[in-house]
Structure formats: structure tokens, C-alpha cells
Design a protein around this motif. Sequence first.
Motif, mmCIF file in Angstrom:
data_model
loop_
_atom_site.group_PDB
_atom_site.id
_atom_site.type_symbol
_atom_site.label_atom_id
_atom_site.label_comp_id
_atom_site.label_asym_id
_atom_site.label_seq_id
_atom_site.Cartn_x
_atom_site.Cartn_y
_atom_site.Cartn_z
ATOM 1 N N GLU A 1 2.934 9.507 -4.988
ATOM 2 C CA GLU A 1 2.098 8.393 -4.549
ATOM 3 C C GLU A 1 2.874 7.493 -3.609
ATOM 4 O O GLU A 1 2.801 6.273 -3.686
ATOM 5 N N ALA A 2 3.621 8.108 -2.690
ATOM 6 C CA ALA A 2 4.554 7.319 -1.894
ATOM 7 C C ALA A 2 3.898 6.522 -0.803
ATOM 8 O O ALA A 2 4.546 5.740 -0.150
ATOM 9 N N GLY A 3 2.654 6.673 -0.498
ATOM 10 C CA GLY A 3 2.086 5.869 0.569
ATOM 11 C C GLY A 3 0.634 6.196 0.837
ATOM 12 O O GLY A 3 0.030 6.995 0.161
ATOM 13 N N ARG A 4 0.118 5.561 1.851
ATOM 14 C CA ARG A 4 -1.293 5.727 2.209
ATOM 15 C C ARG A 4 -1.427 5.806 3.724
ATOM 16 O O ARG A 4 -1.813 4.869 4.361
ATOM 17 N N GLY B 1 4.850 3.868 6.289
ATOM 18 C CA GLY B 1 5.749 3.698 5.150
ATOM 19 C C GLY B 1 6.140 5.018 4.528
ATOM 20 O O GLY B 1 7.302 5.237 4.164
ATOM 21 N N SER B 2 5.180 5.935 4.412
ATOM 22 C CA SER B 2 5.499 7.238 3.847
ATOM 23 C C SER B 2 6.356 8.063 4.790
ATOM 24 O O SER B 2 7.190 8.864 4.345
ATOM 25 N N TRP B 3 6.172 7.878 6.113
ATOM 26 C CA TRP B 3 7.066 8.567 7.045
ATOM 27 C C TRP B 3 8.497 8.067 6.887
ATOM 28 O O TRP B 3 9.452 8.856 6.933
ATOM 29 N N ALA B 4 8.650 6.761 6.703
ATOM 30 C CA ALA B 4 9.996 6.227 6.484
ATOM 31 C C ALA B 4 10.588 6.777 5.193
ATOM 32 O O ALA B 4 11.760 7.184 5.145
ATOM 33 N N THR B 5 9.780 6.815 4.140
ATOM 34 C CA THR B 5 10.248 7.335 2.858
ATOM 35 C C THR B 5 10.629 8.804 2.975
ATOM 36 O O THR B 5 11.641 9.251 2.428
ATOM 37 N N LYS C 1 11.524 8.504 13.334
ATOM 38 C CA LYS C 1 10.996 8.192 14.660
ATOM 39 C C LYS C 1 9.485 8.024 14.618
ATOM 40 O O LYS C 1 8.926 7.109 15.233
ATOM 41 N N ARG C 2 8.803 8.906 13.863
ATOM 42 C CA ARG C 2 7.350 8.807 13.765
ATOM 43 C C ARG C 2 6.950 7.499 13.085
ATOM 44 O O ARG C 2 5.982 6.844 13.492
ATOM 45 N N SER C 3 7.668 7.106 12.059
ATOM 46 C CA SER C 3 7.374 5.844 11.382
ATOM 47 C C SER C 3 7.476 4.678 12.354
ATOM 48 O O SER C 3 6.633 3.777 12.359
ATOM 49 N N LEU C 4 8.496 4.710 13.206
ATOM 50 C CA LEU C 4 8.692 3.613 14.152
ATOM 51 C C LEU C 4 7.679 3.663 15.287
ATOM 52 O O LEU C 4 7.344 2.625 15.874
ATOM 53 N N GLU C 5 7.190 4.839 15.625
ATOM 54 C CA GLU C 5 6.116 4.913 16.610
ATOM 55 C C GLU C 5 4.852 4.259 16.075
ATOM 56 O O GLU C 5 4.116 3.593 16.812
ATOM 57 N N LEU C 6 4.596 4.447 14.795
ATOM 58 C CA LEU C 6 3.406 3.875 14.178
ATOM 59 C C LEU C 6 3.541 2.378 13.937
ATOM 60 O O LEU C 6 2.561 1.636 14.029
ATOM 61 N N SER D 1 0.810 -1.214 0.000
ATOM 62 C CA SER D 1 0.000 0.000 0.000
ATOM 63 C C SER D 1 0.837 1.255 0.000
ATOM 64 O O SER D 1 0.352 2.326 -0.324
ATOM 65 N N VAL D 2 2.110 1.105 0.379
ATOM 66 C CA VAL D 2 2.956 2.288 0.467
ATOM 67 C C VAL D 2 3.242 2.849 -0.908
ATOM 68 O O VAL D 2 3.406 4.040 -1.096
ATOM 69 N N GLY D 3 3.300 2.004 -1.899
ATOM 70 C CA GLY D 3 3.591 2.498 -3.241
ATOM 71 C C GLY D 3 5.052 2.825 -3.398
ATOM 72 O O GLY D 3 5.897 2.292 -2.706
#
Length: 567
Positions: A46-49, A196-200, A226-231, A29-31
Amino acid sequence: MPPRTTDNAPERRDDDHPRPDQETDAESSVGRGPGQAEPGTDAVAEAGRGGGAAAEAGDGPRPDSAGGAAGGTGGGPGTDPVPGAVSTEGADSPGTQARAANDTGVDERVAAVRRAADGGRRWRAAHLAGCAALLAIALTGGAVAFGSAGDGRAGTGVEAVSAGGALAPGVLARGDLASGIGSLQKHLRAQPRDFGSWATLGIAYVEQARTNGDPSRYPQAERALKRSLELDPGNDQALAGRAALAAARHDFTGALKDADRALRQNPYNERALCTRIDALVELGRYEDAAEAARTADGRRPGVPVFTRYAYVKELRGDVRTAREVLERALEAADSPADTAYVATALGQLAWNQGEYGTALDHYARALAADEDYLPALEGRARAQAANGDRAAAVEGLEQVVARFPLPGPLVALGELYEDRGADGDRAKAGDQYALVDAWTSLARAGGVNADLDSAMAAADHGDKKEALRAARAEWNRRHSVHTADALAWALHVNGRDQEALPYARRATATGYRNAGFLYHRGVIERATGNEREARDHLRAALDLNPGFSPLGAREARTALKDLEGSR
């Protein structure tokens, strides 16, 4: 001349996917992220959702104002198999469509390559910020600066800065990086739980800091990751991105830890595989680095892995295998980014062996693929200087430092000014060294470990006591050939040659063919009364690469002449 650096290594576009049989719904779904866009699309629109911290996502993109080690002790040449995946079968040829050869400012070598290159595949990377702008950003913002690549004579570009997580510069150039970041930010304001989009986004910030001279992006990258890993605490994309960020900040212990965590989640994550190699070589764990390169080649063969594999081989003294791997990788390169990066690596390898004409040919091919590729521009200038074309070298390095004022090219330009000795050149050289000092201060203020850079530059062009302090601090963190050489030279300039000699010997113990290291060892051996060994190593330095440094080579010739006269 900088060694083979991983800082600009292109990576595969499907880098963050799990192994092929286990792609999850969340991942799919991240694209595509900034390094995963298809040609002709917005690189990250379209990097993520869905993903986190809308305040961070709300940062508008900054204008894209413009626009980069070690070996092993075990195993002799040829003991490791050459990565089989660099087979040239099915590789794209350089292209057949003719190109006009009268581009302004392009030398004859580049024009000749361009005439044979495929004009439809030349994409330009983003321009880099000017020197004044870069320093102003950091001075006013408490920004985080980043490292340079190099070794050789003290201060001429200290170390291969690892950034295994760097996105492919050519791939990113398919869509404007700042616009891509803006698209990600807009998407994350609407879908703030898309890990996924936060990581990107975090990885894109690391890339922007590296390529655009915008050091303020490092803390933003840290927050996004950090936000990606929190999620999603276990997601390998963010862990691999955090490893790349740590490597960019020269925290190689942290980079290794995060790369290992990412690989426990996904053993096929290329970014983590590559950063793991980088961290191991920077920590001086050469045998482990060689094994990591073999593992990465087995799991994710491709240009990022091949270039690292070749560099590990070179640093173990196996130049033949390193060249073979890089040549096969160049034949298999299927994008301008890959071509520019691998051709530059071949140019640096040739330069290190004193093969200046060959180096210039490789740099011409790199610049035909990407005329703004700064490592190739810098490498070409150094090869021109070594080949006797000092005027072209000065002009080239002046252009490089105006866009990317990092310690390696700054010191190289300063030394060329000193060697030329025209009216005002001493003051010009001093200006370059002052900018190195400014860069070092800014890097430290932003949390980057700059001790190795500081030690090498200060040993020849600054505070000698500070050089020794910094070199000792870096040696306490990691025992690589580069830190051994830096500590040896810092001890020497402080008059402590007996202490320096074991480190100089250690720096040359892996078989790495580096004229700067040999020069340092010869000078230190002469100071300790080991005249025969001093003659051998000074002669070896000049035989290997007689133009390794405009000042160092001259001093090596003078010292060798004195030693020969005293026999």
C-alpha cells in the motif's frame, strides 16, 4: 577492520514525512513504503496512490536470491553535547523469554545472548547472493557494483561507504523486499502518476542493490527517482532518495547537493539529514559534518543520527563519547535491526581499540538479534583472528565472501590465507585478490567510483602504479583521512616516501585512533630516516590494536624490532 559504516544504518519509518505540523494531502496519500510497513503487513503493498513510467513499474521483481567516515579537526573530546535523545527511559529491555541455546553453528556467546533475548522479535534479513552469482550478474549486464566498508591496513576494507538513505534492513525484513517491490510495481502500473510511490520504489531499488548484491538495481533506482521528480519536481522524498543513490555510487558531491535540495523542501527529512552527514565526512569536511550531526540530532533524533554522531566523535579521537552514545542508543533500540546495527558499531569500536573480548560480546548480541547480519559476521571473524582463533576467522570470512564478495572481506580472507601458509593457501589468497580486481572493474563499468577501493587493494596485492593513479584521482575529489592514508601508502609502495610523509601525517592528524594508519605512517617515517618517529608510531599501532591485520601487524613487529636493534 571497517570503521563505523552508515551503509547499514536503520532509518525511521516515518522518514519521508514533512515536519509534524505540515503533512500534506499528497504525502498522506502515499501511505507506507518498504521501510514504513507495520509488522504483519505487506511491506509495500500500500505504498502509494498513483506514479509514472509504467515500463519501469512493469519490471518484475527479481528473485531475492539471498540476503553495509571521517572525523573533524576542531573541538576536543567532550566539546559537543551527547545527543540527549538517546535517553534509556522507556527503552525496551533485551527481553526475558528463554531461547534454546543449541542452534547449529551459533557460538557460545551468541547462544548466551539468545537465551536472554526476546524470541518473538527475531526477524531474519533476506539472504545475499553467492559470489559467483554476483559477479555473473555484473559481467553479463554491464551492472553497477557498490562499495565496501573499511580502513586499517591497505586493502582490508577501504572506506565507510555512505548510504544514508538506506532503508532499515530489519524493517524491510518484516516483508520480503522483492515481493514489496513487486507490489509497488503492480500498483504503479495501475496508478502511474503516484510520485510518492515512484520515490519509494527508487529507494527500494537502492536498498536491494545494497543488501542483495543486485547491482542492476542502481540504474533502475535512478529511473524511478527521475520519474518521481518529473511528476513532482520539488518532492523531498525523491531528492533524498537521489542523494542516497549518489552516495551509494560514491558521488559524494552529488549526494550533498541533492540532500541540501531535499532539506530546503523539508528540513526534517531524516534520509536527507543522514546522507548530508555522510557526504560531508566523506568529502573531508569534518567541522561541517560535526555541525550537520548536531543539527540532525536536534531535528530527528534516533538510531541513524546517533550512530553517525558517534562515528564523527570517534574519528575526532573522542572514543569515550562515541562509546557512550552507542551504548545509550543500544539500550534504546526497539527493533532487531537497530540492535544488530548498533551492537555491530560497538563491536567495531571495541575492535579498533584492541578490545577483542568486548568486541566479540557485542557481535554476539548483534547476531542474536539477526543471525544473518553480515557486518556482524565479518566483524566477528576479524575479532576472532585478532584474538588468536584463526581457524574460526577463516571459516567465518569464507562464509561472508561466499555471500557478499566485496573488497574488504575478500582481502582480509586473502591475508589470512597468506598468514596461515598451508599448502595451496597462496593460490587461495590470489583467488581472493583476483575477485577484488573483478569487483573493481565491474563497479567502474557501472558508473561507481571505485578508486579508493582500487588504490588500497592494489597497493599491497596488485598493480602498484594503478594504486597510485587511483589514489591521486581520489585525492583530487576529496580530502578525507582515508584518502590521505591511501595516497600516502600508494606513494610509499612506489618508492616515493618523501612525497608520502605529509599525507601520512595528515591521515593521523584528526586524532582518529586507527592502527592501520599508524602503521603506514611508521613505515613511511622509517623509509625517510625519521627513526624515532617511526618507532613511536609502529609501537603505537601495536599497542592500540596488535591484531589490526595478520600481515601488517607482523610487518610492524619486524620493523619495530629492527629499529630497536639499530639504536
